[in-house]
Write a protein that holds these residues in place. Structure first.
Motif, PDB file in Angstrom:
ATOM      1  N   ASN A 117       0.951  -1.180   0.228  1.00 40.72           N
ATOM      2  CA  ASN A 117       0.265  -0.038  -0.456  1.00 40.72           C
ATOM      3  C   ASN A 117       1.293   1.497   0.030  1.00 40.72           C
ATOM      4  O   ASN A 117       0.775   2.243   0.213  1.00 40.72           O
ATOM      5  CB  ASN A 117      -1.103   0.069   0.901  1.00 40.72           C
ATOM      6  CG  ASN A 117      -2.195  -1.359   1.351  1.00 40.72           C
ATOM      7  OD1 ASN A 117      -1.879  -1.651   0.371  1.00 40.72           O
ATOM      8  ND2 ASN A 117      -2.107  -1.923   2.355  1.00 40.72           N
ATOM      9  N   ILE A 153       2.648   5.175  -8.248  1.00 43.66           N
ATOM     10  CA  ILE A 153       2.705   4.306  -8.767  1.00 43.66           C
ATOM     11  C   ILE A 153       3.083   4.699  -9.677  1.00 43.66           C
ATOM     12  O   ILE A 153       3.910   5.551 -10.207  1.00 43.66           O
ATOM     13  CB  ILE A 153       1.085   4.674  -9.083  1.00 43.66           C
ATOM     14  CG1 ILE A 153       0.738   6.586  -9.482  1.00 43.66           C
ATOM     15  CG2 ILE A 153      -0.035   5.071  -7.790  1.00 43.66           C
ATOM     16  CD1 ILE A 153      -0.465   6.833 -10.498  1.00 43.66           C
ATOM     17  N   TYR A 154       3.143   3.486 -10.462  1.00 42.11           N
ATOM     18  CA  TYR A 154       3.911   3.923 -12.587  1.00 42.11           C
ATOM     19  C   TYR A 154       2.903   3.954 -12.852  1.00 42.11           C
ATOM     20  O   TYR A 154       1.971   4.171 -13.389  1.00 42.11           O
ATOM     21  CB  TYR A 154       4.022   2.131 -12.433  1.00 42.11           C
ATOM     22  CG  TYR A 154       5.934   0.868 -11.634  1.00 42.11           C
ATOM     23  CD1 TYR A 154       6.617   1.680 -12.174  1.00 42.11           C
ATOM     24  CD2 TYR A 154       5.042   0.944 -10.705  1.00 42.11           C
ATOM     25  CE1 TYR A 154       7.747   1.011 -11.938  1.00 42.11           C
ATOM     26  CE2 TYR A 154       6.908  -0.034 -10.424  1.00 42.11           C
ATOM     27  CZ  TYR A 154       7.919   0.611 -10.262  1.00 42.11           C
ATOM     28  OH  TYR A 154       8.435  -0.349 -10.015  1.00 42.11           O
ATOM     29  N   THR A 191       4.643  10.032  -6.806  1.00 43.99           N
ATOM     30  CA  THR A 191       4.501  10.105  -5.780  1.00 43.99           C
ATOM     31  C   THR A 191       4.255  11.728  -5.472  1.00 43.99           C
ATOM     32  O   THR A 191       4.644  12.535  -6.154  1.00 43.99           O
ATOM     33  CB  THR A 191       5.610   9.461  -4.938  1.00 43.99           C
ATOM     34  OG1 THR A 191       4.836   9.234  -3.685  1.00 43.99           O
ATOM     35  CG2 THR A 191       6.507  10.598  -5.112  1.00 43.99           C
ATOM     36  N   GLN A 221      -1.987  13.540 -15.524  1.00 45.26           N
ATOM     37  CA  GLN A 221      -0.685  12.262 -14.376  1.00 45.26           C
ATOM     38  C   GLN A 221      -1.469  12.159 -13.446  1.00 45.26           C
ATOM     39  O   GLN A 221      -1.623  11.195 -12.413  1.00 45.26           O
ATOM     40  CB  GLN A 221       0.965  12.149 -14.616  1.00 45.26           C
ATOM     41  CG  GLN A 221       0.873  11.935 -16.207  1.00 45.26           C
ATOM     42  CD  GLN A 221       2.735  12.475 -16.010  1.00 45.26           C
ATOM     43  OE1 GLN A 221       2.990  12.821 -15.870  1.00 45.26           O
ATOM     44  NE2 GLN A 221       3.297  12.085 -17.497  1.00 45.26           N
ATOM     45  N   TYR A 279      -4.951  10.846 -13.163  1.00 47.84           N
ATOM     46  CA  TYR A 279      -4.391   9.346 -12.497  1.00 47.84           C
ATOM     47  C   TYR A 279      -4.506   8.501 -11.856  1.00 47.84           C
ATOM     48  O   TYR A 279      -4.660   7.899 -11.272  1.00 47.84           O
ATOM     49  CB  TYR A 279      -3.816   8.833 -13.948  1.00 47.84           C
ATOM     50  CG  TYR A 279      -3.103   7.828 -14.280  1.00 47.84           C
ATOM     51  CD1 TYR A 279      -3.627   6.416 -15.048  1.00 47.84           C
ATOM     52  CD2 TYR A 279      -2.124   7.153 -13.466  1.00 47.84           C
ATOM     53  CE1 TYR A 279      -3.810   4.809 -14.542  1.00 47.84           C
ATOM     54  CE2 TYR A 279      -1.606   5.582 -13.805  1.00 47.84           C
ATOM     55  CZ  TYR A 279      -2.105   4.812 -14.153  1.00 47.84           C
ATOM     56  OH  TYR A 279      -1.724   3.257 -14.024  1.00 47.84           O
ATOM     57  N   TYR A 280      -3.080   9.322 -11.196  1.00 40.82           N
ATOM     58  CA  TYR A 280      -2.517   8.981  -9.053  1.00 40.82           C
ATOM     59  C   TYR A 280      -4.173   8.944  -9.045  1.00 40.82           C
ATOM     60  O   TYR A 280      -4.270   8.037  -8.101  1.00 40.82           O
ATOM     61  CB  TYR A 280      -1.686   9.897  -9.483  1.00 40.82           C
ATOM     62  CG  TYR A 280      -1.275   9.915  -8.336  1.00 40.82           C
ATOM     63  CD1 TYR A 280       0.447   9.478  -7.628  1.00 40.82           C
ATOM     64  CD2 TYR A 280      -1.347  10.655  -7.114  1.00 40.82           C
ATOM     65  CE1 TYR A 280       0.577   9.044  -6.698  1.00 40.82           C
ATOM     66  CE2 TYR A 280      -1.238  10.246  -5.923  1.00 40.82           C
ATOM     67  CZ  TYR A 280       0.217   9.847  -5.536  1.00 40.82           C
ATOM     68  OH  TYR A 280       0.865   9.465  -3.672  1.00 40.82           O
ATOM     69  N   GLU A 332      -6.813   8.582  -9.456  1.00 38.12           N
ATOM     70  CA  GLU A 332      -7.815   7.972  -9.512  1.00 38.12           C
ATOM     71  C   GLU A 332      -7.580   6.575  -8.980  1.00 38.12           C
ATOM     72  O   GLU A 332      -8.215   5.253  -9.459  1.00 38.12           O
ATOM     73  CB  GLU A 332      -8.436   7.585 -10.804  1.00 38.12           C
ATOM     74  CG  GLU A 332      -9.552   9.221 -11.234  1.00 38.12           C
ATOM     75  CD  GLU A 332      -9.355   9.273 -13.134  1.00 38.12           C
ATOM     76  OE1 GLU A 332     -10.618  10.090 -12.532  1.00 38.12           O
ATOM     77  OE2 GLU A 332      -9.224   9.013 -13.815  1.00 38.12           O
ATOM     78  N   GLU A 333      -6.182   5.960  -9.314  1.00 39.23           N
ATOM     79  CA  GLU A 333      -5.806   4.605  -9.001  1.00 39.23           C
ATOM     80  C   GLU A 333      -5.785   4.396  -7.047  1.00 39.23           C
ATOM     81  O   GLU A 333      -6.021   3.617  -7.152  1.00 39.23           O
ATOM     82  CB  GLU A 333      -4.418   4.942  -8.836  1.00 39.23           C
ATOM     83  CG  GLU A 333      -4.107   4.671 -11.059  1.00 39.23           C
ATOM     84  CD  GLU A 333      -4.126   3.278 -11.516  1.00 39.23           C
ATOM     85  OE1 GLU A 333      -3.766   2.501 -10.554  1.00 39.23           O
ATOM     86  OE2 GLU A 333      -5.263   2.818 -11.573  1.00 39.23           O
ATOM     87  N   TYR A 334      -5.692   5.557  -6.961  1.00 41.93           N
ATOM     88  CA  TYR A 334      -5.897   5.599  -5.472  1.00 41.93           C
ATOM     89  C   TYR A 334      -7.508   5.450  -4.750  1.00 41.93           C
ATOM     90  O   TYR A 334      -7.920   4.654  -3.815  1.00 41.93           O
ATOM     91  CB  TYR A 334      -5.374   6.433  -4.500  1.00 41.93           C
ATOM     92  CG  TYR A 334      -3.787   6.263  -4.203  1.00 41.93           C
ATOM     93  CD1 TYR A 334      -3.126   5.097  -3.952  1.00 41.93           C
ATOM     94  CD2 TYR A 334      -2.740   7.009  -4.820  1.00 41.93           C
ATOM     95  CE1 TYR A 334      -1.826   4.517  -3.417  1.00 41.93           C
ATOM     96  CE2 TYR A 334      -1.279   6.502  -4.714  1.00 41.93           C
ATOM     97  CZ  TYR A 334      -1.483   5.341  -4.732  1.00 41.93           C
ATOM     98  OH  TYR A 334       0.285   5.366  -4.098  1.00 41.93           O
ATOM     99  N   LYS A 393     -10.919   4.697  -5.831  1.00 44.10           N
ATOM    100  CA  LYS A 393     -11.176   3.776  -6.820  1.00 44.10           C
ATOM    101  C   LYS A 393     -12.869   4.110  -7.174  1.00 44.10           C
ATOM    102  O   LYS A 393     -13.304   4.192  -8.129  1.00 44.10           O
ATOM    103  CB  LYS A 393     -10.905   2.532  -7.060  1.00 44.10           C
ATOM    104  CG  LYS A 393     -10.156   2.005  -6.386  1.00 44.10           C
ATOM    105  CD  LYS A 393      -8.787   1.837  -7.621  1.00 44.10           C
ATOM    106  CE  LYS A 393      -8.222   1.333  -8.057  1.00 44.10           C
ATOM    107  NZ  LYS A 393      -7.374   1.181  -9.481  1.00 44.10           N
ATOM    108  N   ARG A 415     -14.035   9.448 -10.043  1.00 48.03           N
ATOM    109  CA  ARG A 415     -13.864  10.061 -11.079  1.00 48.03           C
ATOM    110  C   ARG A 415     -12.919  11.895 -10.431  1.00 48.03           C
ATOM    111  O   ARG A 415     -13.810  11.920 -10.055  1.00 48.03           O
ATOM    112  CB  ARG A 415     -14.455  10.150 -11.943  1.00 48.03           C
ATOM    113  CG  ARG A 415     -15.433  10.709 -11.949  1.00 48.03           C
ATOM    114  CD  ARG A 415     -16.628  10.081 -13.777  1.00 48.03           C
ATOM    115  NE  ARG A 415     -18.249  11.136 -13.647  1.00 48.03           N
ATOM    116  CZ  ARG A 415     -17.851  12.237 -14.170  1.00 48.03           C
ATOM    117  NH1 ARG A 415     -16.887  12.773 -14.176  1.00 48.03           N
ATOM    118  NH2 ARG A 415     -19.075  12.706 -13.631  1.00 48.03           N
TER     119      ARG A 415
END
Length: 299
Positions: free
Chosen positions: A44, A48-49, A57, A136, A139-140, A142-144, A146, A149
């Motif tokens: 956790n 993110i990639y 980050t 970017q 996107y970061y 929205e990755e965390y 979920k 949006r």
């Protein structure tokens, strides 16, 4: 050596996917992310990639009564393991540490940048060539988070709308994207289209472009009142004026601030705190107040 830095102005919204409502408490989101470790070997973690090589980050969080101040990091790594991003407080030369640990001279390149998200939903974003971009950063988040949006949309200067009001625009070309809902093209809903062109051309009608309609369209970056083409995301737009045959990209009208500093050291010192970003917001406060009032979708 003088340093010139660009800052962009954006609106940021967190929209619950199922309930289609805006979440106003962004501070809680960032506190949740801030609790994650920066150590790459722990679960956790907070990075993110973006690709096999690029990672991003939030390196540091600062909270104030009027918003959240963030330091972003973007790294380009090569099979690196271990905790190399630091804890957000320690100051050290990341390149030097990595090169020493891995006995080479090209372990990583790194770019840091700063942003401030204000309580009114305006985000002032430091725009560096190689740093994290607004898309970017979206996107970061929205990755965390979920269940949500995020809408991060550029803010446009008033002269764009003044051109519309004067009738100086003869054509607007929108590049509109749609999220595919399947592999087949659906002629009824256009849900299979990935991108189409929508062109508004000047006719003999005096009011061929509704000022209010285009204010909403270009502010929200979503197509509306176009039937089956509603809710498309405007990815790009070109505007052609009456006295110019060459189209102007919509980005030309984005609200930006270009700041020049006497040296890198002075630049880093000034932009690494709340007050500098507060001054940028204050400079455009009256315009931003009117601009934000145009978008009433989630009121």
């Amino acid at each position: 050596m003088r340093k010139t830095i660009n800052f962009g102005f954006y609106t940021i919204k967190a929209i619950h996917k199922k309930e289609n409502r805006q979440e106003k408490g962004l501070t809680l989101f960032f506190k949740e992310i801030g609790q994650r470790p920066l150590n790459i070997e722990e679960q956790n973690h907070r990075y993110i990639y973006l690709s096999n090589e690029n990672i991003i980050t939030i390196a540091n969080f600062e909270y104030a009564s009027n918003g959240i101040f963030l330091k972003l990091r973007k790294c380009r790594s090569k099979d690196i393991k271990g905790s190399f991003l630091g804890d957000g407080n320690q100051e050290y030369d990341v390149n030097q540490v990595l090169n020493s640990n891995f006995h080479r001279e090209d372990s990583t390149t790194i770019e840091e940048s700063f942003i401030k998200i204000f309580n009114n939903g305006v985000m002032v974003f430091q725009l560096n060539k190689n740093s994290v971009t607004p898309n970017q950063f979206k996107y970061y988040l929205e990755e965390y988070l979920k269940e949500y949006r995020f809408e991060i949309l550029p803010i446009y200067r008033n002269d764009l709308f003044e051109q519309l009001e004067k009738g100086s625009i003869k054509e607007v070309l929108l590049k509109v994207g749609f999220n595919p809902k399947g592999s087949k093209f659906n002629l009824e809903s256009h849900s299979g289209a990935t991108r189409i062109d929508v062109i508004f051309r000047k006719s003999h009608s005096k009011n061929f472009l509704s000022l209010q309609y285009f204010k909403e369209l270009l502010t929200n970056r979503k197509t509306s009142k176009l039937g089956a083409l509603d809710n498309g995301s405007i990815e790009e737009a070109n505007i052609t004026l009456n006295n110019n045959s060459s189209p102007i990209k919509l980005e030309h009208y984005e609200l930006r601030e270009k700041q020049e500093f006497k040296s890198n050291e002075i630049a880093n010192s000034q932009i690494s705190n709340h007050s500098f970003f507060d001054s940028l917001l204050q400079k455009h406060s009256n315009f931003l107040r009117e601009y934000l009032a145009r978008d009433t979708r989630y009121d």
